[in-house]
Each structure stands twice: as structure tokens, then as C-alpha cells.
Design a protein around this motif. Structure first.
Motif, PDB file in Angstrom:
ATOM      1  N   ASP A 138     -24.003 -70.517  10.770  1.00 41.55           N
ATOM      2  CA  ASP A 138     -24.140 -71.875  10.245  1.00 41.55           C
ATOM      3  C   ASP A 138     -25.299 -71.974   9.247  1.00 41.55           C
ATOM      4  O   ASP A 138     -25.198 -72.653   8.221  1.00 41.55           O
ATOM      5  N   ILE A 139     -26.413 -71.303   9.564  1.00 44.54           N
ATOM      6  CA  ILE A 139     -27.556 -71.323   8.654  1.00 44.54           C
ATOM      7  C   ILE A 139     -27.197 -70.643   7.327  1.00 44.54           C
ATOM      8  O   ILE A 139     -27.573 -71.121   6.245  1.00 44.54           O
ATOM      9  N   ASP A 140     -26.469 -69.533   7.392  1.00 41.47           N
ATOM     10  CA  ASP A 140     -26.049 -68.849   6.164  1.00 41.47           C
ATOM     11  C   ASP A 140     -25.127 -69.736   5.332  1.00 41.47           C
ATOM     12  O   ASP A 140     -25.201 -69.741   4.093  1.00 41.47           O
ATOM     13  N   ARG A 141     -24.262 -70.501   5.999  1.00 39.21           N
ATOM     14  CA  ARG A 141     -23.359 -71.395   5.273  1.00 39.21           C
ATOM     15  C   ARG A 141     -24.139 -72.498   4.563  1.00 39.21           C
ATOM     16  O   ARG A 141     -23.834 -72.849   3.412  1.00 39.21           O
ATOM     17  N   THR A 142     -25.145 -73.025   5.228  1.00 37.89           N
ATOM     18  CA  THR A 142     -25.980 -74.047   4.590  1.00 37.89           C
ATOM     19  C   THR A 142     -26.768 -73.454   3.425  1.00 37.89           C
ATOM     20  O   THR A 142     -26.937 -74.087   2.376  1.00 37.89           O
ATOM     21  N   ARG A 143     -27.262 -72.234   3.591  1.00 35.71           N
ATOM     22  CA  ARG A 143     -28.010 -71.587   2.514  1.00 35.71           C
ATOM     23  C   ARG A 143     -27.117 -71.328   1.301  1.00 35.71           C
ATOM     24  O   ARG A 143     -27.566 -71.423   0.145  1.00 35.71           O
ATOM     25  N   GLN A 144     -25.848 -71.025   1.526  1.00 39.92           N
ATOM     26  CA  GLN A 144     -24.932 -70.814   0.412  1.00 39.92           C
ATOM     27  C   GLN A 144     -24.747 -72.091  -0.405  1.00 39.92           C
ATOM     28  O   GLN A 144     -24.588 -72.044  -1.627  1.00 39.92           O
ATOM     29  N   LEU A 145     -24.766 -73.245   0.278  1.00 36.46           N
ATOM     30  CA  LEU A 145     -24.661 -74.504  -0.457  1.00 36.46           C
ATOM     31  C   LEU A 145     -25.830 -74.673  -1.420  1.00 36.46           C
ATOM     32  O   LEU A 145     -25.662 -75.161  -2.539  1.00 36.46           O
ATOM     33  N   ILE A 146     -27.021 -74.280  -0.967  1.00 38.35           N
ATOM     34  CA  ILE A 146     -28.192 -74.379  -1.839  1.00 38.35           C
ATOM     35  C   ILE A 146     -28.054 -73.436  -3.032  1.00 38.35           C
ATOM     36  O   ILE A 146     -28.380 -73.791  -4.164  1.00 38.35           O
ATOM     37  N   GLN A 147     -27.562 -72.235  -2.775  1.00 43.06           N
ATOM     38  CA  GLN A 147     -27.411 -71.266  -3.853  1.00 43.06           C
ATOM     39  C   GLN A 147     -26.306 -71.647  -4.833  1.00 43.06           C
ATOM     40  O   GLN A 147     -26.326 -71.227  -5.990  1.00 43.06           O
ATOM     41  N   GLN A 148     -25.339 -72.450  -4.381  1.00 51.94           N
ATOM     42  CA  GLN A 148     -24.212 -72.838  -5.230  1.00 51.94           C
ATOM     43  C   GLN A 148     -24.434 -74.167  -5.938  1.00 51.94           C
ATOM     44  O   GLN A 148     -23.491 -74.757  -6.470  1.00 51.94           O
ATOM     45  N   ALA A 149     -25.661 -74.648  -5.954  1.00 54.35           N
ATOM     46  CA  ALA A 149     -25.953 -75.929  -6.606  1.00 54.35           C
ATOM     47  C   ALA A 149     -25.553 -75.862  -8.083  1.00 54.35           C
ATOM     48  O   ALA A 149     -25.826 -74.892  -8.781  1.00 54.35           O
ATOM     49  N   GLN A 150     -24.894 -76.915  -8.560  1.00 54.05           N
ATOM     50  CA  GLN A 150     -24.371 -76.947  -9.912  1.00 54.05           C
ATOM     51  C   GLN A 150     -25.362 -77.572 -10.886  1.00 54.05           C
ATOM     52  O   GLN A 150     -26.196 -78.379 -10.507  1.00 54.05           O
TER      53      GLN A 150
END
Length: 248
Positions: free
Chosen positions: A87-99
């Protein structure tokens, strides 16, 4: 295996020693029987049996202590650390995918210097002004979308959180030793850490979208003033003229 106590035997031996303690000698077939000596031997044997009984009790206590230590050292059979890390990795991916505007200081500085200038816009062409306004609109729209995606992810983690809490509480209540109880508590702390990470990410996404919207409003205001200045200076100024709507 339960070991019998020698206390009844000791009591019988002590009673026999007291009965035979009378000072009387007898001779049987050339063998002299000394009751006092016999009683002393019985008492000596009774003391020896008492010591053995005490040693057996100590061994039983030590065995029980080892059993308790083994229970305290037993590991918790349940672990939710892998789902929490996922779950933490999924949240971190959202940060990395910021547009558009990333969660990166150097990228923020580059974008603001290009599309959100703080200085005069007199040297910027009209085409660039329009392009920057369009880019700022895309920045705001992408930030709102990223915030909604983060909100959806955090909300989706609530069901997992409820299931994890139930699993850990059951494991803690059925734990057989101190180590299992401590490990269950540590996993609950890890679950709270993941919830804090979700909350931090949510607040960061909301602050990002609000900041981009505010920066866009300020930049659009500055651009509006510049365009109004250019319009007022272009060509001849407007002169009001009298207009007759009806003829005499």
C-alpha cells in the motif's frame, strides 16, 4: 510426565524410626540387632529421600520455566507487513506520477520561472502569454486530477485497514507469549504508520492543487494587466462621438 511425591514414604519412614527408637538390643542367629542404629539409618534414608524429592520439584519448576520461555520466544504466525508495504508503494507511485508540476523543488522552480513569472511581462510576446496561460490551465487541471486519484487510493485503503486491524487484534488476543504480543503490537504500529503516510500524501496533494490554483490566479491577473496595457497603447485612443438615432 507427573512425578509422584515421596512425602508419604518419608512419613512412614519417620514413624518407623520413632517406634524402633527404644533402646533395646536383640540377637538373632549370632547377629546383634541394635534398634537405635536401625532408627538412625532409617532417618538418614528419609533425609536422602527428602533431598531427592526437593531436587525433583526443582527440576519440574525448571522444566516449566523453560516451557514458558519457549512460549515467550515463539514468533507470531500472522504478518501483514507485506500488504502494508504494498500500500505504501502504491501511494508513493502516485507521488512519482504527478502530472505537469512534479513533487520536486528543481522542477517547481523551472516551471514557475517559465509559466508563473514574478517580474515584468513587458518583454514576453503575446503568443507566449497565451501559451503560458494555456499551460497554467493544464497545470491546475492535472493537479485536481492527481488529488482525486490520491483521494480514491486512500479511500480504497480503508477496507484493507479494517481487515488488517481485525487480524492483528485476533492474533494478539490469542498470543501464547510475550514475543507474539509484542510482534502484534509492532504490526499495529506499522499499520498506523501507513495510515499517517496516506494522510500526509492526501494533505500534500490538496496543498499542491490549491497552491497551483492560487499561483495560476496570480499569474493570470498579472497577464491581464499586461494585456490591458498593450491594448490601451495600440493605435489611436478611443474618442467618443455623438450619434443621432432619430432624424428631425
Amino acid at each position: 510426565m507427573k512425578i509422584r511425591s515421596f512425602r508419604p514414604l518419608l512419613s512412614g519412614a519417620a514413624a518407623m524410626a520413632l517406634v524402633l527408637a527404644a533402646p533395646a538390643d536383640a540377637q538373632f542367629g549370632g547377629i546383634v540387632y541394635d534398634p537405635s542404629n536401625y532408627a538412625q539409618n532409617v532417618l538418614t534414608a528419609a533425609r536422602a529421600l527428602s533431598q531427592i524429592n526437593n531436587q525433583i520439584t526443582q527440576i519440574q519448576n525448571q522444566a516449566q520455566s523453560l516451557i514458558n520461555q519457549a512460549r515467550n520466544l515463539a514468533s507470531l504466525p500472522t504478518s501483514i507487513l507485506a500488504p502494508i508495504q504494498r500500500d505504501i508503494d502504491r501511494t508513493r507511485q502516485l507521488i512519482q506520477q504527478a502530472q505537469q508540476v512534479a513533487y520536486n523543488v528543481s522542477d517547481i522552480d523551472r516551471v514557475f520561472n517559465q509559466r508563473y513569472p514574478a517580474g515584468s511581462l513587458s518583454g514576453t510576446s503575446s503568443a507566449d502569454l497565451v501559451a503560458n496561460a494555456q499551460a497554467r490551465w493544464h497545470d491546475a487541471l492535472a493537479a485536481y486530477q492527481d488529488t482525486l486519484r490520491t483521494s480514491a487510493t486512500v479511500a480504497g485503503n480503508l477496507d484493507d485497514t479494517r481487515a488488517h486491524v481485525g487480524t492483528l487484534v485476533d492474533a494478539s488476543q490469542s498470543s501464547t507469549g510475550a514475543l507474539q504480543a509484542a510482534q502484534a503490537g509492532n504490526q499495529l504500529i506499522a499499520l498506523e504508520t501507513r495510515q499517517l503516510a496516506d494522510l500526509t500524501t492526501m494533505l500534500a496533494a490538496q496543498a499542491r492543487s490549491a497552491s497551483i490554483a492560487a499561483a495560476r490566479a496570480a499569474a493570470d491577473e498579472a497577464q491581464g494587466r499586461e494585456q490591458a496595457r498593450r491594448f490601451s497603447r495600440a493605435g489611436s485612443p478611443y474618442v467618443a462621438q455623438s450619434v443621432s438615432l432619430f432624424r428631425d
